[in-house]
Design a protein around this motif. Structure first.
Motif, PDB file in Angstrom:
ATOM      1  N   ARG A 154      -6.991 -57.204  45.001  1.00 53.95           N
ATOM      2  CA  ARG A 154      -7.951 -58.317  45.801  1.00 53.95           C
ATOM      3  C   ARG A 154      -7.283 -58.226  47.459  1.00 53.95           C
ATOM      4  N   THR A 159     -12.903 -61.850  47.489  1.00 54.22           N
ATOM      5  CA  THR A 159     -13.506 -61.152  46.385  1.00 54.22           C
ATOM      6  C   THR A 159     -14.713 -61.986  45.856  1.00 54.22           C
ATOM      7  N   THR A 160     -15.788 -61.494  45.994  1.00 59.13           N
ATOM      8  CA  THR A 160     -17.023 -62.392  45.761  1.00 59.13           C
ATOM      9  C   THR A 160     -18.215 -61.702  45.692  1.00 59.13           C
ATOM     10  N   THR A 168     -15.470 -67.029  41.471  1.00 62.94           N
ATOM     11  CA  THR A 168     -16.155 -66.871  40.500  1.00 62.94           C
ATOM     12  C   THR A 168     -17.038 -68.035  40.243  1.00 62.94           C
ATOM     13  N   TYR A 178      -4.378 -65.542  46.010  1.00 59.89           N
ATOM     14  CA  TYR A 178      -3.426 -64.589  45.588  1.00 59.89           C
ATOM     15  C   TYR A 178      -2.369 -64.237  46.426  1.00 59.89           C
ATOM     16  N   ASN A 231     -15.678 -57.547  43.045  1.00 57.80           N
ATOM     17  CA  ASN A 231     -14.368 -57.170  42.294  1.00 57.80           C
ATOM     18  C   ASN A 231     -14.451 -55.810  41.820  1.00 57.80           C
ATOM     19  N   GLN A 290     -10.243 -65.352  45.657  1.00 53.17           N
ATOM     20  CA  GLN A 290     -11.279 -64.887  44.931  1.00 53.17           C
ATOM     21  C   GLN A 290     -12.140 -65.834  44.400  1.00 53.17           C
ATOM     22  N   SER A 350     -12.198 -54.624  44.884  1.00 51.52           N
ATOM     23  CA  SER A 350     -10.732 -55.247  45.322  1.00 51.52           C
ATOM     24  C   SER A 350      -9.902 -55.142  43.974  1.00 51.52           C
ATOM     25  N   TYR A 351     -10.404 -54.933  42.792  1.00 52.22           N
ATOM     26  CA  TYR A 351      -9.700 -54.994  41.686  1.00 52.22           C
ATOM     27  C   TYR A 351      -8.566 -53.870  41.544  1.00 52.22           C
ATOM     28  N   ARG A 409     -10.176 -62.612  34.624  1.00 50.21           N
ATOM     29  CA  ARG A 409      -8.738 -62.475  34.898  1.00 50.21           C
ATOM     30  C   ARG A 409      -8.016 -62.800  33.459  1.00 50.21           C
TER      31      ARG A 409
END
Length: 648
Positions: free
Chosen positions: A544, A589-590, A531, A538, A619, A529, A622-623, A96
């Protein structure tokens, strides 16, 4: 760079130490040809040396601090007994943060700088403690080393800022110019130059232009055209041989770019020269296209010339050829530039009469001129074709596809969108992303129009030299419908835009009705999300699923979101607070599967996970928040919500 901005960049960097090494060299000894395997601090604390990093020489003595990037060559020649440390580390931003990196910002791990610290003892003591702890193997010692490294960075930044130390642009630009002169016959791009010299390509371009008044690619084209003109005048080399000697394997492309910059094809240029025996000129001396290794300006300042004189080859009487020679030289130094000015905000395109529209009143026959219109942009008025047929979409490709416009080029980042499957087969790739575009490829495509997402005037000017360019900043449109309508108006495809918007509205309404029928209106939805290093929540922007859930489907977030996102559009949270932000449904998001999350000791305790009310996607899906993606994401999530088990 402002002090607080520099601290912010370092603070957002995820750092992993790779090694700490101490070296000694006797007087007269040297260490040559070492290529840095990672970002590196060199800290010299005893002796004198000549340190060369990728061609830049640093006379260093007693105490000296230098920072370099992965891949750079390090050569050290000790003039006295020498002792120094190398601290190797890897530093990365989150995905991001990399996406929102400002133009000209260089991640700290990619910066190049050097200075003699005014108060070196503190830095030396930290380095000693780091070396001692690094020799141990416990987790505690590793943590101590990392903590000390941050102390070293803090102390280094304070001293560097007190001394007013900046990056090393001037020397690097000189090196770039020298490199261009020596490698004119090789494929060179801004990205390759950035990699070669360890600089962010956009930052390198900006600094290069500050010192030479031209972008690196403009400068390179000028050198190549200048050398080609010299060879056409003074040698019997064929056009193909000249093309290869200045770095263009494709002779047809060479002919096109030569004519675009000079106004004549290479063969016509050579014929005109041979027709005047007493004309002998040196294009390099007269117009600053010097083949010496300097950073002087290499073009005359008349970028609009070609824009108003695109008449193809010239047809002139022999009596006018002396005047023509000066014109040829002037043309040789120019690149095409779009006209524009002012600072009006982006509006819907307005039509104007095309030049030559009153040709019926003329007694001479004229070539029909395509109808044009004027578009008001943040950089002023831009004249574009009313119905452009060859469009490059650096961004906004989705809207072009929605109105069925003929997009001929875009970037890998945009075209890798899984929701575009089967729609981009005939579109050429012009770069990996908006910050990695091949302008030579753009010229080769010969577009009628370029569309780019930017508010950076320098970036806009680069594109406008190739074709009329519409620059639209991120977040300019308040809705998907507004975006598609704008492009319908811009591209002369109003009917297609209206049809798409009607279909979009109907499909969103149908999806909303399906969800309302099975999901209680007070059910809460979390958009998250994860990471390896962060967990974030969000709102309705940045994809997402937020725009789909909170916008199109009208669902609500947990109460905890109200305060957390009152001033921010997303927020990093601690995993320990996960249950406070977890709604009845979670869109996550994973890279992990739902099965893995159910087995996780923290995620597995959430009611949403226990009741199969968590939707996990990557991602890469969903991005995206473009029109086509949001429509398909809405139907994708609707299908899951209306078919997922509804447990109480």
């Amino acid at each position: 760079m402002k002090q607080q901005e520099e601290y912010k960049l370092w603070n957002q960097l995820h750092i992993e130490l790779a090694d700490i090494r101490r070296y000694t060299l006797a007087a007269g000894e040297s260490s040559n040809g070492y290529h840095l395997p990672a970002s590196t601090f060199l800290f010299l604390y005893r002796g004198k040396a000549k340190i060369r990093m990728d061609g830049l020489v640093h006379p260093a003595e007693h105490f000296y601090c230098l920072h370099g990037c992965k891949g750079m060559r390090l050569d050290i020649e000790a003039t006295e007994y020498l002792e120094y440390y190398l601290v190797l580390y890897r530093g990365e931003f989150s995905l991001r943060r990399r996406y929102f990196l400002n133009k000209g910002e260089i991640p700290p791990s990619q910066q190049i700088f050097a200075f003699a610290p005014a108060q070196p003892v503190g830095l030396y003591q930290i380095m000693l403690r780091m070396e001692e702890a690094w020799g141990e193997s416990t987790e505690k010692d590793k943590f101590v080393v990392k903590t000390l490294f941050y102390q070293f960075i803090l102390e280094m930044l304070q001293q560097k800022q007190q001394l007013g130390v900046d990056l090393l642009p001037t020397e690097v630009v000189k090196q770039v110019v020298q490199y261009m002169h020596k490698h004119l016959d090789e494929p060179l791009t801004l990205e390759l130059l950035g990699q070669r010299f360890g600089y962010n390509p956009q930052y390198l371009a900006r600094r290069f232009k500050e010192l030479t008044t031209r972008s690196p690619i403009d400068y390179l084209i000028g050198l190549r055209i200048g050398k080609a003109c010299h060879m056409l005048q003074y040698t019997d080399a064929s056009i193909g041989e000249i093309s290869q000697s200045v770095g263009y394997e494709d002779v047809f492309y060479f002919n096109r770019i030569f004519k675009k910059n000079v106004g004549l094809s290479p063969s016509h240029f050579k014929k005109e020269l041979s027709g005047e025996e007493d004309v002998r000129f040196n294009p390099y001396k007269r117009w600053g296209l010097s083949m010496s290794e300097s950073t002087s300006q290499c073009y005359v300042d008349n970028d609009n010339y070609y824009q108003h004189n695109k008449r193809g080859e010239y047809h002139m009487n022999r009596t006018s050829r002396k005047n023509m020679m000066a014109t040829l030289l002037l043309c040789m130094a120019l690149l095409v530039t779009a006209c524009g000015g002012g600072n009006s905000s982006l509006q819907s395109p307005s039509e104007t009469s095309a030049p030559g529209s009153n040709s019926s009143e003329s007694t001479q026959k004229t070539t029909p001129v395509a109808a044009t219109k004027i578009v008001n942009t943040i950089f002023g008025e831009v004249e574009v074709l009313k119905n452009p047929e060859r469009i490059v979409a650096i961004q906004y490709l989705s809207s072009l596809l929605a109105v069925k416009a003929n997009a001929i080029g875009s970037t890998t980042r945009i075209m890798d969108n899984p929701y575009f499957s089967g729609l981009t087969d005939n579109i050429e790739i012009v770069g990996s992303s908006g910050s990695d575009v091949s302008f030579e490829k753009l010229i080769d495509l010969n577009p009628d129009l370029i569309v780019v997402m930017t508010s950076d005037e320098e970036e806009y000017k680069k594109y406008s030299k190739i074709a009329p360019t519409i620059a639209i900043p991120y977040g300019n449109f308040s809705s998907i419908e507004e975006e598609v309508k704008f492009f319908g108006d811009l591209l002369g495809r109003e009917e297609e835009a209206t049809t798409w918007i009607s279909d979009y509205t109907a499909r969103i309404a149908a999806a909303n009705a399906k969800v309302q029928a099975v999901i209680p209106s007070d059910a809460t939805f979390s958009i998250m999300q994860e990471t390896d290093k962060t967990l974030s929540i969000y709102g309705s922007e940045f994809g997402r699923g937020g725009q789909v859930i909170y916008g199109n489907l009208g669902r609500i977030s947990p109460p905890s979101y109200d305060e957390a996102l009152s001033k921010e559009k997303y927020k990093d949270i601690s995993i320990e607070l996960l249950d406070q932000y977890a709604g009845d449904y979670i869109i996550l998001t994973t890279e992990r599967s739902p099965e893995e999350l159910r087995k996780d000791p923290i995620w597995g305790q959430l009611e949403a996970v226990k009741n199969d009310r968590l939707y996990a996607w990557s991602n890469t899906r969903s991005y995206f928040i473009d029109p086509l993606s949001v429509l398909m994401q809405t139907e994708e999530l609707t299908e899951w919500l209306t078919n997922a088990p509804q447990k109480n």
